[in-house]
Design an enzyme around this catalytic site. Sequence first.
Site, short mmCIF file in Angstrom:
data_model
loop_
_atom_site.label_atom_id
_atom_site.label_comp_id
_atom_site.label_asym_id
_atom_site.label_seq_id
_atom_site.Cartn_x
_atom_site.Cartn_y
_atom_site.Cartn_z
N SER A 149 0.83 -1.20 0.00
CA SER A 149 0.00 0.00 0.00
C SER A 149 0.87 1.25 0.00
O SER A 149 1.61 1.50 -0.95
CB SER A 149 -0.97 -0.04 1.19
OG SER A 149 -1.99 0.91 1.04
N ASP A 246 -10.65 -3.77 -4.06
CA ASP A 246 -9.69 -2.79 -3.56
C ASP A 246 -9.73 -1.56 -4.46
O ASP A 246 -9.52 -1.67 -5.67
CB ASP A 246 -8.28 -3.42 -3.58
CG ASP A 246 -7.20 -2.51 -3.03
OD1 ASP A 246 -7.51 -1.37 -2.65
OD2 ASP A 246 -6.04 -2.95 -2.97
N HIS A 276 -8.41 -4.89 0.09
CA HIS A 276 -7.16 -4.24 0.48
C HIS A 276 -6.77 -4.65 1.89
O HIS A 276 -7.61 -4.85 2.75
CB HIS A 276 -7.35 -2.72 0.42
CG HIS A 276 -6.09 -1.94 0.57
ND1 HIS A 276 -5.24 -1.70 -0.49
CD2 HIS A 276 -5.52 -1.34 1.64
CE1 HIS A 276 -4.21 -0.99 -0.07
NE2 HIS A 276 -4.35 -0.77 1.22
#
Length: 310
Positions: A149, A246, A276
């Site tokens: 991320s 996501d 996610h």
Amino acid sequence: MPLHPQARAVLDQGEALGIPKLNELSPDEARAQARAMIEFVGAGPEVANVEEITVPTSAGEIAGRRYTPEDPAATILWIHGGGFVICDLDTHDAMCRLLANESGCEVIAIDYRLAPEHPFPAALEDSWDALQWVASQTEGRPLILGGDSAGGNMTAACTLRARDRGGPDLALQVLVYPAVGGGLETESAQLYGSGPDTFLTVGEMEWFWNHYAGDAPEDSLRELAPLSAEDHSGLPPAIIVTAEYDPLRDDGFAYSEALRNAGVEVTDHHYDDVFHAFFSLVNLIERGNEAVAQVGSDIRSVLAETKTAA
């Protein structure tokens, strides 16, 4: 494909408990909420040696954690996710332990400075300085850079820096649902940025971004959004992991395409039944364990090929 039952259970439990969205909280409250997930994830596997370390940076020392399996084949510097605002060494401990064992590599995780107390470029500079230091500690072993991320964002930015600033040499870059600058108007952000199947919302993404980069100058775009770099050639091979549910799915897809178009070797792994953050939620969501094991296997294969070629 529907959400994996374990992923669905996480969302349902959060709804039942009335857990607020991060953008409804202060940064300190959001950090406490993220740390509360550690109890649900549980402990990671035993690793031959785990050591608390300090990592020197130009702004002072930051904390780190070194995971060393028996006879490590390479060193991985891991930059954790959390929107540049939340998460730490402990939130990603189980994942790093599993990655060390599955890859057969030493993993060094860093606790970079967080926004909004330390906005852009603090976290990036900590990561870059840590990369220089780790490169000096590898004792001739291959060096791999990875992150999830926000950590994927900084992995991509540091990889571009390494190319442009004469090193260090990287054997591989690992980008797990990286936030590389696709924006909030992508198809995946529209599909999965809100609603009952969403773990990370568009509102939370905006909250993270405003805390980290709200006052950044316009000429910082390339390092804030590595997808916007003019040239992606000459970069090390990449492993890119994406999740279907996501809002950042299309960031990963677009970065994979940009690297391929620039002649970079890319291995993609797309998990179509998770959201996610699943990669760090090992034990809680078995797809996370599977994805970490797959990345570990890929790393072993790349290192074996490199050794054979040498």
